[in-house]
Enzyme design. Structure first.
Site, PDB file in Angstrom:
ATOM      1  N   CYS A  38       0.863  -1.185   0.000  1.00  0.00           N
ATOM      2  CA  CYS A  38       0.000   0.000   0.000  1.00  0.00           C
ATOM      3  C   CYS A  38       0.891   1.223   0.000  1.00  0.00           C
ATOM      4  O   CYS A  38       2.038   1.166   0.461  1.00  0.00           O
ATOM      5  CB  CYS A  38      -0.864  -0.042   1.253  1.00  0.00           C
ATOM      6  SG  CYS A  38      -1.812   1.456   1.563  1.00  0.00           S
ATOM      7  N   THR A  40       0.829   3.563   1.943  1.00  0.00           N
ATOM      8  CA  THR A  40       1.226   3.800   3.331  1.00  0.00           C
ATOM      9  C   THR A  40       2.537   3.097   3.651  1.00  0.00           C
ATOM     10  O   THR A  40       3.398   3.648   4.356  1.00  0.00           O
ATOM     11  CB  THR A  40       0.120   3.287   4.275  1.00  0.00           C
ATOM     12  OG1 THR A  40      -1.041   4.072   4.059  1.00  0.00           O
ATOM     13  CG2 THR A  40       0.534   3.380   5.734  1.00  0.00           C
ATOM     14  N   HIS A  43       5.348   5.142   2.510  1.00  0.00           N
ATOM     15  CA  HIS A  43       5.602   6.273   3.403  1.00  0.00           C
ATOM     16  C   HIS A  43       6.302   5.811   4.687  1.00  0.00           C
ATOM     17  O   HIS A  43       7.188   6.499   5.197  1.00  0.00           O
ATOM     18  CB  HIS A  43       4.280   6.978   3.759  1.00  0.00           C
ATOM     19  CG  HIS A  43       3.760   7.844   2.653  1.00  0.00           C
ATOM     20  ND1 HIS A  43       4.440   8.947   2.207  1.00  0.00           N
ATOM     21  CD2 HIS A  43       2.640   7.746   1.892  1.00  0.00           C
ATOM     22  CE1 HIS A  43       3.751   9.516   1.216  1.00  0.00           C
ATOM     23  NE2 HIS A  43       2.653   8.799   0.993  1.00  0.00           N
ATOM     24  N   CYS A  96     -16.633   2.518  21.330  1.00  0.00           N
ATOM     25  CA  CYS A  96     -16.612   3.983  21.320  1.00  0.00           C
ATOM     26  C   CYS A  96     -17.852   4.514  20.592  1.00  0.00           C
ATOM     27  O   CYS A  96     -18.601   3.763  19.966  1.00  0.00           O
ATOM     28  CB  CYS A  96     -15.339   4.507  20.645  1.00  0.00           C
ATOM     29  SG  CYS A  96     -15.346   4.332  18.850  1.00  0.00           S
ATOM     30  N   CYS A  99     -17.960   3.637  16.812  1.00  0.00           N
ATOM     31  CA  CYS A  99     -18.335   2.237  16.566  1.00  0.00           C
ATOM     32  C   CYS A  99     -19.829   2.042  16.826  1.00  0.00           C
ATOM     33  O   CYS A  99     -20.511   1.330  16.087  1.00  0.00           O
ATOM     34  CB  CYS A  99     -17.520   1.311  17.474  1.00  0.00           C
ATOM     35  SG  CYS A  99     -15.803   1.114  16.931  1.00  0.00           S
ATOM     36  N   LEU A 264      -5.278  12.315  -0.915  1.00  0.00           N
ATOM     37  CA  LEU A 264      -4.859  13.148   0.219  1.00  0.00           C
ATOM     38  C   LEU A 264      -3.882  14.208  -0.249  1.00  0.00           C
ATOM     39  O   LEU A 264      -2.688  13.934  -0.446  1.00  0.00           O
ATOM     40  CB  LEU A 264      -4.201  12.266   1.288  1.00  0.00           C
ATOM     41  CG  LEU A 264      -5.133  11.276   1.979  1.00  0.00           C
ATOM     42  CD1 LEU A 264      -4.343  10.309   2.839  1.00  0.00           C
ATOM     43  CD2 LEU A 264      -6.176  12.005   2.818  1.00  0.00           C
TER      44      LEU A 264
END
Lengths: 343, 343, 343, 343
Positions: A38, A40, A43, A96, A99, A264
């Site tokens: 990915c 990510t 990065h 939370c 969720c 992004l």
């Protein structure tokens, strides 16, 4: 076992010899059959912001995966040893506020596979049972590992009601290419893809693009207006994160249209909100992750039914040992998805 | 001009020599290029209830049509002489409560082309400008006339969110066959069509059915459950109006599923509402007509983009003179759509 | 501890002396502060179908409850000892298809508190942490226990988009009375409640009904048409389960309207589906349970903010010992909600 | 008749003696009973951009109005002489793509009352029958004229699903004050209004605000977070157009929340789209005008049923002759709505 891990608080990854993970009562141990790269991961390799604040080496990377369950914890009922599964990488707390209102994709106490716990660039990975997705036996490994990634694009397209619509997709990296194919399958009547290279244009066409617009060579907004009787696109999917793409997206959209954002941008962007958003009476939706688990249902079914063929997006298949080459081709931007195999 | 009309308050139709219609300020005169037969026309032919209460002979029939504008009233701005158009048959008043809340398909003061005013089974027809739909020049006449009819199915499918879903379609008459093709185009991942004959099965397969269930030879509910891991279908489209189809539809549906109804049962039907509807937590949507004009946009675009090919549904093409044959084949149930040409 | 339980496979309940429940790793032990009676409890008392097939005595009844956490299992993170909580009674497995697509209210492997495990008509009850709802300290016990019950009505009203609408509510039992108050709070512009007694009419008025229609004394459909300019209601909420209520609901509704069903008719019902559903272009939604946990959020907030006052619906407050009286008043139909207190 | 008109291509307005309008076949002549001032009128008075490009003097201003029909064109069926009506100011063509897909509020060939044709700051105004809204006889003139303006806020709030939500409203000018009252009526459980002056705070409280935040004296984002357990608001309605309001709106919103925008910032605004929009998984909706005619239905009903009382927002009532005073108080920002009466 072999594992590709961040061993130092610095750029780079290492192939290490690690212990096979100990699983907890609610976990399964998965023998990794395929894992995929990915953006990510690139990065994190580069140790780009904000990952140094979050990742604590040693940490095995990787969050796109499929494999076979080889062991299960005592509380596990969601899978059996021998099951062929993929994993959702977002580990939600289920208690939370987010969720509880159906947004476990943006859980307020989220943990990520391959970031906060050891991931799937390894021979084995431990996965919480709540993150298991069972695959049909007939699904090829190289497809099964891509479902999490494809899921981002499925969520993007499903939020955008593309049926019978003129759809523009900015960006032909993996998420844009997935979105092209998904938009086609879900009934977009005209698909325009804004690309930067002939390499990406070719794959976009294979995935179902009707019109290719080269952002370096063409006036993007003008081409889109021209293909829509001057009205503008009904739907724009921004999958590039390019600096000027949001401004172009807004200008390409018709009044009352839909802009859905997965890309992004690296920097703040200045927009005339009055003219391009408020008076335009438009809808904008930001996309983070994928809806659990509605997105997996759609993704799995579109693949299993062969409504969509994502093989053109898989541009590289490599053994896990060649992770450096995988990172390099992804970083160079001349790839679709890169799939790796531990064995 | 030639016109096929109900001349008597009795069964039957006649080919007559009528005056070319006088148009009003807000109307266009259309030279009919193709017109198509609807089940309603068969009922009117047979003088079935409730049509004797509504239709006042002499009345030219026909409400599915395409043609060329040859004259326009002084207030008409929506089309020019020479334009190739189709017509929506529901003439809404635009001022009643339903029209004002976006439901002009169920206008409280609705007039129907070919029922309340003279229709399109003729060489020329007068159409109010508000009911004009402009076609691309490249669309074949036999396709352009079918958009109103296909629109019923587009509205049905679009209300049902079929993307990535297991979809069952009861009935493989024209509306069921259209719905099969549209469900395929809009991303249903498994399409089961319940048919009564091999004739209809063959066309359903051409339109994209994955599974054919013969209602005379198979246990319909059992087959559907079997194809959905015992869970039941996500979506059922009831397009048959058959007596037991609604009960089977409800029993084939999974909890929380969607039942969308276009078929018109002839008699009241007894259902266990507690078990099959309330506790099942399901959604039911009745379909009357088609959403003006969102449905036309989708229909036209899916056809023009060739995302869908509806030619397998056109089983008969006849000159208008052979209207008796057209009625006969439609009444016999061994047809898809029957298209007629005045010239 | 005291516990009201079904001890025999027969009509009736008994006050027993039971052990305080042993909790598991994922459970909390709750000291019951208030519990409330549901129609289901009356049916179980009477040993009506289908409960003899499901309940295995001895079984402590009760699924509407609030209380204080006095002990917690080793894995519990969702609450602390001392927290004031209510409980959702539907214990979902979180892994089935329905749970995964956001429908845990209709989990395919559902267990029910007070039915499949021991319930809350006792001094203490064990609750799985996933079923905990934390209450503000300031909420009165008699209100906090009613949130699950009120939640059914919140789900019903929220599915129906009542804002600015003419709303009819059939039935003024507890769910109808809750729905009356909730419809008022969510902006229905005219609320008509169909009642059977003056007792219920009085409470319905207190909850915000604009018009009361007595089903024994008035022509229900005619009154509704008359109050809506002859058009019919935009929204009908069927909360009575009465034999003719669904037919009246459909006939009271305008074309394109919304019928939402919580009431459970005892017998199959014969309806003219063509005229009253399909051609009417309406939406029907069955309601089972309540959306987890969006419904709890809305319920809790409307109560805590005092936007709604549900005290008129609480017609009886009794010590738990008087459970026979509680059952009797509920069975007689001359009550709103009956709340009981173990101490 | 008296008419307040822009007579020169320059700042200012004049009270003139004009001819009573000649109506067309599809128009009604309305004797104006009340008309009200919109911010747009102030901008036109000041001859601000972009109005000099659009308005051709002489032009009678005014687009918020109610009055009595005193004459009707030969084709008019939507109203009778003697009817008490208000008028929608957006005159749609009903044939463009936007009109056909249900967006006549953003018609591609829109004409505006009081801008493109003569308006309602006069004793009489001509209104196309398609723009008529009939009022109940009992509605006060000063309320009936405000429905178009209130409709902007109704559209804003209805797009935002405020039921049971924590709602923030930026700006307490007329649209913000309407939105405060409407959010209250539609069930927002906590309403925070960001104001600039004590004058506006007082009216916001009267309209139902739970919490007032003074943007000059308080840390707006911090206050909102504090009132929402640190989570952020579920819904933000941006009604101010203030330069920093959009940035604050985004930062005040919880992940997955809803931002709806009616305020028009004067300049481009720089935002971190990645952090504040995409990763936040939020929805943004721009608002232009009001949905025709669903918004009018809701507005009229909420007023007629007295669910909402908007009289606190009417801060000034003046004879039409005092139009200069009306403009001055509106321009000074120390007003709610200013209503004028020709007689």
């Amino acid at each position: 076992m072999k594992a590709v891990a961040k061993m130092q608080k610095a750029k780079g990854l290492e192939m290490t010899e690690a212990e096979v993970p100990q699983i907890g009562q609610n976990d399964v141990l998965v023998e990794v059959k395929a894992c995929s790269l990915c953006g990510t991961d690139v990065h994190i390799y580069n140790w780009d912001h904000p990952w140094p604040d979050r990742i604590k080496p040693p940490r095995t990377l990787g969050h796109e995966v499929c494999g076979i369950v080889v062991e299960k914890g005592s509380n596990v009922t969601a899978a059996e040893v021998g099951d062929f599964i993929s994993a959702e990488s977002h580990i939600a707390d289920n208690t939370c506020y987010q969720c509880r209102i159906g947004n476990s994709n943006i859980c307020m106490n989220m943990k990520l596979l391959g970031v906060d716990i050891n991931g799937s660039f390894a021979e084995y990975v431990s996965v919480p049972q709540q993150n298991i997705w069972k695959n049909p036996k007939s699904m090829p490994y190289e497809i099964a590992t891509l479902q999490e990634s494809m899921g981002n694009s499925v969520y993007t397209v499903e939020e955008s009601n593309v049926n019978g619509k003129n759809v523009v997709i900015f960006g032909a990296g993996p998420t844009g290419l997935f979105a092209t194919g998904i938009s086609r399958v879900l009934g977009a009547s005209q698909i325009m893809v804004v690309v930067g290279t002939e390499f990406h244009a070719r794959i976009a066409k294979q995935m179902g693009a009707d019109i290719i617009i080269n952002r370096h060579e063409q006036d993007v907004v003008k081409e889109i207006k021209s293909a829509t009787d001057g009205i503008g696109a009904d739907v724009v999917l921004e999958m590039s994160g390019a600096g000027d793409a949001i401004d172009q997206s807004l200008k390409s959209l018709r009044q009352g249209g839909q802009l859905t954002l997965l890309g992004l941008p690296l920097r703040p962007i200045s927009i005339d909100w009055s003219k391009d958003i408020v008076l335009k009476d438009i809808n904008i939706k930001g996309i983070n992750g994928r809806k659990l688990w509605q997105t997996w249902v759609t993704t799995s079914r579109l693949l299993h039914s062969k409504r969509i063929d994502i093989t053109p997006i898989i541009t590289h298949k490599l053994p896990l040992e060649k992770y450096e080459e995988a990172i390099a081709v992804a970083a160079a931007g001349q790839s679709g998805k890169v799939v790796m195999f531990p064995k």
